[in-house]
Structures are given as C-alpha cells and as structure tokens.
Design a protein around this motif. Structure first.
Motif, short mmCIF file in Angstrom:
data_model
loop_
_atom_site.label_atom_id
_atom_site.label_comp_id
_atom_site.label_asym_id
_atom_site.label_seq_id
_atom_site.Cartn_x
_atom_site.Cartn_y
_atom_site.Cartn_z
N UNK A 177 26.94 -33.30 6.25
CA UNK A 177 27.53 -34.64 6.21
C UNK A 177 29.04 -34.51 6.09
N UNK A 178 29.66 -34.24 7.22
CA UNK A 178 31.12 -34.08 7.27
C UNK A 178 31.81 -35.41 7.53
N UNK A 179 33.11 -35.45 7.26
CA UNK A 179 33.91 -36.61 7.63
C UNK A 179 33.87 -36.76 9.13
N UNK A 180 33.99 -38.00 9.63
CA UNK A 180 33.95 -38.19 11.07
C UNK A 180 34.87 -39.31 11.53
N UNK A 181 35.20 -39.21 12.83
CA UNK A 181 36.01 -40.20 13.53
C UNK A 181 35.17 -40.64 14.73
N UNK B 229 32.25 -38.54 3.35
CA UNK B 229 30.87 -38.74 3.78
C UNK B 229 29.89 -37.84 3.03
N UNK B 230 28.78 -38.43 2.55
CA UNK B 230 27.72 -37.61 1.97
C UNK B 230 26.33 -38.05 2.42
N UNK B 231 26.26 -39.10 3.27
CA UNK B 231 24.93 -39.55 3.71
C UNK B 231 24.89 -40.29 5.04
N UNK B 232 26.01 -40.56 5.69
CA UNK B 232 26.00 -41.35 6.92
C UNK B 232 26.33 -40.50 8.14
N UNK B 233 25.31 -40.01 8.79
CA UNK B 233 25.48 -39.22 10.00
C UNK B 233 25.79 -37.77 9.69
N UNK B 234 24.90 -36.90 10.15
CA UNK B 234 25.12 -35.47 9.93
C UNK B 234 25.37 -34.79 11.27
N UNK C 25 35.51 -34.27 11.51
CA UNK C 25 36.80 -33.86 10.93
C UNK C 25 36.50 -33.03 9.69
N UNK C 26 36.07 -31.80 9.93
CA UNK C 26 35.61 -30.93 8.83
C UNK C 26 36.42 -29.65 8.68
N UNK C 27 37.42 -29.46 9.51
CA UNK C 27 38.25 -28.26 9.41
C UNK C 27 37.56 -27.00 9.91
N UNK C 28 36.43 -27.13 10.59
CA UNK C 28 35.68 -25.97 11.05
C UNK C 28 35.48 -26.05 12.56
N UNK C 29 36.52 -25.75 13.31
CA UNK C 29 36.45 -25.85 14.77
C UNK C 29 35.66 -24.71 15.41
N UNK C 30 35.11 -23.81 14.59
CA UNK C 30 34.28 -22.73 15.13
C UNK C 30 32.83 -23.19 15.34
N UNK D 2 43.62 -45.29 0.79
CA UNK D 2 42.65 -44.50 0.01
C UNK D 2 41.29 -45.19 0.02
N UNK D 3 40.24 -44.38 -0.03
CA UNK D 3 38.88 -44.90 0.04
C UNK D 3 38.04 -44.41 -1.14
N UNK D 4 36.85 -44.97 -1.19
CA UNK D 4 35.84 -44.51 -2.13
C UNK D 4 34.69 -43.94 -1.30
N UNK D 5 33.81 -43.20 -1.95
CA UNK D 5 32.68 -42.57 -1.26
C UNK D 5 31.87 -43.59 -0.48
N UNK D 6 31.50 -43.20 0.75
CA UNK D 6 30.59 -43.95 1.61
C UNK D 6 31.13 -45.27 2.15
N UNK D 7 32.43 -45.43 2.23
CA UNK D 7 33.02 -46.60 2.88
C UNK D 7 33.74 -46.12 4.13
N UNK D 8 33.49 -46.80 5.25
CA UNK D 8 34.19 -46.44 6.49
C UNK D 8 35.27 -47.48 6.75
#
Length: 172
Positions: free
Chosen positions: A55-59, A44-49, A104-109, A143-149
């Motif tokens: 702009x982290x990965x999300x579930x 993710x680089x632009x869909x939902x921050x 899903x950004x690895x930063x649970x703090x 495997x994915x490409x940028x900005x595809x969910x």
C-alpha cells in the motif's frame, strides 16, 4: 499589376503561415489539455495496492479525451526545482476517459510505474510535464492525515479537496 503580385504573394505567405501553424489532434498542446492529475494519496495503508500487495502512496492521472493518450517521455515530479525527476517509460498510455495510477514509493526498480521519490504527508507539490518539459498540471497539497486523498471534485475538472480515496475510480 505590381501591387496585385505583392497582394498575391502576401496572401500566399499568410496562408502558408496559417497552414504551418495548424495543429493536428495528436499535437502535444491538445494532449496537455486532456491530461490531469486527478487524485493524490500521500499516506496510504489500505486504498489500492501495487502488484506486490504493498500500500504505497499514489498519484492518479485522468484522461479527459475520448481517445487513448501515449504519455511516453512525459515527466512527473514532486519538485518544482527538479521537474524532470521521473520519466514515464516508452509504451505508457492512458485509455480514453481512463485512469493511470503511478506509485510514489521511491522504488523505481519495481515492475510497473514506480517513481524514484515518495510523497510527503506534510504537503508538497506534484508537477506533470510534457516531453518538452512544458507544465501540464501543477498541484500543491497541504499536510494530510492517514487515508485522506486530495482529489478533483467533480472528477477530472473540479477543484481539489480532501476526501475518502477513490482509487482508479471517479471522484464524484
């Protein structure tokens, strides 16, 4: 007379077992049928921050029920070998017919729902488990490409396919 007593006792036991096995609407099994992994954005680089503007990965989870669901103590993981990798904190609910985004950004703090792992753009799996670690939903994505969910179409019930992300909205 003895046969009648045995028959009554057998009927009593049968009814008792049936009563004990009755499930109420808040039972974990019913919740498991109403809760799904609905969409995954592993790059993710632009869909939902998140709350910090990142702009982290999300579930995205979706609640198919017409009532709120408390998912405190449920688990979400990117590993079949370590399914209880990240636990939802107390007080986590999903509104009726609503969405819940987990970062899903690895930063649970960070404040909010941030896992202790990141998603792989090379493909992997996401596992959602009940507090008793029963698998509710397992999604394997390639495997994915940028900005595809990787999203369920139709929303909440369909098969997964790559599409334009629909952050916190219906996938239809």
């Amino acid at each position: 007379n003895r046969n009648m007593k045995q028959l009554r006792f057998a009927l009593f036991v049968f009814l008792l077992i049936g009563f004990i096995n009755c499930k109420d609407d808040n039972d974990e099994t019913d919740i498991n049928k109403s809760l799904v992994i609905n969409e995954i954005l592993p790059k993710n680089s632009q869909y939902g921050s998140d709350q910090d503007g990142e702009f982290d990965d999300w579930i995205e989870l979706y609640n198919l029920a017409n009532e709120d669901i408390d998912i405190s103590g449920f688990y979400l993981s990117d590993s079949k070998k370590e399914p209880a990798k990240w636990k939802f904190p107390e007080g986590t609910t999903i509104g009726k017919n609503g969405y819940l985004i987990v970062w899903a950004d690895g930063d649970s703090t960070q404040t909010g729902l941030h896992t202790n792992y990141k998603l792989s753009a090379d493909g992997e799996n996401i596992v959602l488990l009940s507090p008793s670690q029963e698998v509710i939903n397992l999604v394997e994505y390639p495997a994915t490409v940028l900005e595809q969910s990787y999203a369920r179409v139709p929303n909440g019930t369909g098969n997964f396919k790559w599409s334009v992300p629909t952050f916190n909205k219906t996938n239809d």
